[in-house]
Design a protein around this motif. Structure first.
Motif, mmCIF file in Angstrom:
data_model
loop_
_atom_site.group_PDB
_atom_site.id
_atom_site.type_symbol
_atom_site.label_atom_id
_atom_site.label_comp_id
_atom_site.label_asym_id
_atom_site.label_seq_id
_atom_site.Cartn_x
_atom_site.Cartn_y
_atom_site.Cartn_z
ATOM 1 N N LEU A 132 38.276 7.316 2.547
ATOM 2 C CA LEU A 132 37.441 7.608 3.706
ATOM 3 C C LEU A 132 36.022 7.077 3.525
ATOM 4 C CD1 LEU A 132 38.607 11.225 4.647
ATOM 5 C CD2 LEU A 132 39.099 9.087 5.862
ATOM 6 N N GLN A 133 35.462 7.249 2.329
ATOM 7 C CA GLN A 133 34.089 6.781 2.105
ATOM 8 C C GLN A 133 33.992 5.262 2.131
ATOM 9 O OE1 GLN A 133 32.643 9.964 2.790
ATOM 10 N NE2 GLN A 133 31.070 8.674 1.861
ATOM 11 N N ARG A 134 35.011 4.587 1.615
ATOM 12 C CA ARG A 134 34.995 3.129 1.633
ATOM 13 C C ARG A 134 35.271 2.577 3.035
ATOM 14 N NH1 ARG A 134 34.363 0.664 -3.881
ATOM 15 N NH2 ARG A 134 35.052 -1.254 -2.888
ATOM 16 N N SER A 135 35.995 3.342 3.847
ATOM 17 C CA SER A 135 36.388 2.860 5.171
ATOM 18 C C SER A 135 35.422 3.271 6.271
ATOM 19 C CB SER A 135 37.793 3.374 5.526
ATOM 20 O OG SER A 135 38.751 2.932 4.595
ATOM 21 N N ALA A 136 34.676 4.344 6.047
ATOM 22 C CA ALA A 136 33.803 4.879 7.094
ATOM 23 C C ALA A 136 32.566 4.000 7.284
ATOM 24 C CB ALA A 136 33.383 6.301 6.749
ATOM 25 N N PHE A 137 32.045 4.019 8.474
ATOM 26 C CA PHE A 137 30.831 3.272 8.783
ATOM 27 C C PHE A 137 29.633 3.882 8.065
ATOM 28 C CE2 PHE A 137 27.044 2.741 11.517
ATOM 29 C CZ PHE A 137 26.960 1.357 11.502
ATOM 30 N N GLY A 138 28.942 3.057 7.269
ATOM 31 C CA GLY A 138 27.673 3.456 6.678
ATOM 32 C C GLY A 138 27.748 4.497 5.588
ATOM 33 N N GLY A 139 28.945 4.747 5.024
ATOM 34 C CA GLY A 139 29.041 5.747 3.964
ATOM 35 C C GLY A 139 28.761 7.158 4.438
ATOM 36 N N LYS A 140 28.940 7.421 5.735
ATOM 37 C CA LYS A 140 28.678 8.761 6.256
ATOM 38 C C LYS A 140 29.684 9.757 5.694
ATOM 39 C CE LYS A 140 27.419 9.380 10.503
ATOM 40 N NZ LYS A 140 27.407 9.410 11.988
ATOM 41 N N VAL A 141 29.243 10.999 5.536
ATOM 42 C CA VAL A 141 30.104 12.072 5.055
ATOM 43 C C VAL A 141 30.445 13.010 6.199
ATOM 44 C CG1 VAL A 141 30.309 13.986 3.427
ATOM 45 C CG2 VAL A 141 29.080 11.905 2.768
ATOM 46 N N SER A 142 29.429 13.449 6.918
ATOM 47 C CA SER A 142 29.624 14.291 8.092
ATOM 48 C C SER A 142 29.672 13.398 9.334
ATOM 49 C CB SER A 142 28.482 15.299 8.209
ATOM 50 O OG SER A 142 28.637 16.128 9.333
ATOM 51 N N GLY A 143 30.697 13.557 10.166
ATOM 52 C CA GLY A 143 30.812 12.730 11.357
ATOM 53 C C GLY A 143 31.225 11.304 11.062
ATOM 54 N N ARG A 144 32.204 11.122 10.156
ATOM 55 C CA ARG A 144 32.662 9.774 9.813
ATOM 56 C C ARG A 144 33.285 9.057 11.010
ATOM 57 N NH1 ARG A 144 35.268 12.698 5.402
ATOM 58 N NH2 ARG A 144 34.307 12.281 3.376
ATOM 59 N N ASN A 145 33.057 7.740 11.056
ATOM 60 C CA ASN A 145 33.712 6.868 12.031
ATOM 61 C C ASN A 145 34.320 5.687 11.299
ATOM 62 O OD1 ASN A 145 32.855 8.179 14.588
ATOM 63 N ND2 ASN A 145 30.811 7.624 13.853
ATOM 64 N N PHE A 146 35.460 5.210 11.781
ATOM 65 C CA PHE A 146 36.133 4.070 11.162
ATOM 66 C C PHE A 146 35.237 2.839 11.265
ATOM 67 C CE2 PHE A 146 39.400 0.590 11.405
ATOM 68 C CZ PHE A 146 39.891 0.744 10.111
ATOM 69 N N GLY A 147 35.022 2.178 10.137
ATOM 70 C CA GLY A 147 34.152 1.009 10.112
ATOM 71 C C GLY A 147 34.957 -0.284 10.104
ATOM 72 N N VAL A 148 34.599 -1.206 10.979
ATOM 73 C CA VAL A 148 35.275 -2.497 11.071
ATOM 74 C C VAL A 148 34.263 -3.605 10.848
ATOM 75 C CG1 VAL A 148 36.597 -4.056 12.535
ATOM 76 C CG2 VAL A 148 36.974 -1.591 12.695
ATOM 77 N N ARG A 149 34.603 -4.560 9.975
ATOM 78 C CA ARG A 149 33.757 -5.732 9.761
ATOM 79 C C ARG A 149 34.312 -6.911 10.545
ATOM 80 N NH1 ARG A 149 32.358 -7.093 3.681
ATOM 81 N NH2 ARG A 149 31.216 -8.679 4.861
#
Length: 278
Positions: A132-149
């Motif tokens: 989750l931390q590697r995939s989430a946008f911006g390394g967020k912990v609370s309120g994670r969103n899927f990050g796409v490059r």
């Protein structure tokens, strides 16, 4: 060349010995990447026999240090963080094997987000957290969103994560891992020769790591407890008038840096490095 009592090389005669730095295994909001060099230099210039981080997070400062005392303690109240480090130290091979089965997929990300981590085995929980931390946008912990490059490979690449995990696991050999409140951690390990590096949530962003982990009133309690410290401390925070007022009894140095979530640009900012203790 000096040696410590255990026979380790101590080239500077400081009581600290060289150690290979490692990369944090996952992004983490507030990870101190931009200030790590300055902070590690300050830490290594401060004589100490015991090093403690009450808010270790993903170890953005801890893993980048190049000198260490014989005793190190890392602590985080987050169950995900403490469990990850325990699994990294005790079962790195099994953890890497689980992580290697993951793919960068929005469906997998959403599935993991719906899981209750307390229902998983320790290894499953650790692999989930890394993913989750590697995939989430911006390394967020609370309120994670899927990050796409759209300008390079996906955020999560199993082989790269596995190599980082093995290197970080090697660095954790001999390190004590705690899951205490910051206050209990300080009380338990404070003594002459101790050096605490504290990286609490930014003032005004207290819930970024979870709603129940840290409250704004704790800054004043922290200043009061640090004022009674037998050891020494280095504290990093965002530069706010409230922060300067709360910690006015200590030495405060302003440092220019920049903030920005991964892929979201950066903006100039200023932090403070606060120093004090016995």
């Amino acid at each position: 060349m000096a040696r410590d009592s255990g026979g380790h090389h101590d080239p500077l005669g400081t009581g600290l010995t060289p150690v290979d730095p490692a990369k944090p295994v996952a992004p983490y909001i507030g990870g101190k990447r931009n200030l790590a060099r300055r902070l590690t230099a300050q830490i290594e210039a401060t004589p100490h026999t015991l090093y403690i981080e009450p808010f270790v997070g993903m170890g953005g400062v801890f893993f980048r240090r190049r000198l260490r005392p014989r005793c190190e303690i890392i602590n985080d109240l987050s169950g995900d963080v403490a469990n990850l480090f325990r699994c990294m130290r005790s079962h790195p091979g099994a953890l890497v094997e689980l992580v290697s089965l993951q793919l960068q997929s929005r469906a997998d990300f959403d599935r993991h987000m719906c899981e209750d981590p307390t229902t998983l085995t320790d290894l499953q929980r650790a692999a989930r957290f890394v993913y989750l931390q590697r995939s989430a946008f911006g390394g967020k912990v609370s309120g994670r969103n899927f990050g796409v490059r759209t300008d390079g490979p996906s955020r999560f690449r199993a082989s790269e994560v596995g190599a980082d995990l093995i290197a970080a696991a090697r660095r954790l050999e001999g390190v004590t891992i705690e899951q205490l409140s910051w206050s209990d951690c300080i009380a338990r390990y404070d003594r002459a020769g101790a050096l605490f590096y504290l990286d609490p949530p930014y003032f005004g962003c207290e819930t970024d790591y979870g709603a129940d982990l840290f409250g704004r009133a704790e800054f004043a309690a922290m200043a009061e407890q640090l004022g009674r410290l037998k050891g020494r401390f280095i504290l990093s925070l965002n530069d706010r008038p409230e922060v300067r007022e709360i910690f006015a009894a200590f030495d405060i140095e302003a440092v220019d840096t920049h903030y920005g979530l991964a892929g979201g640009g950066a903006r100039p900012a200023r932090e403070v490095i606060i120093i004090g203790g016995g």
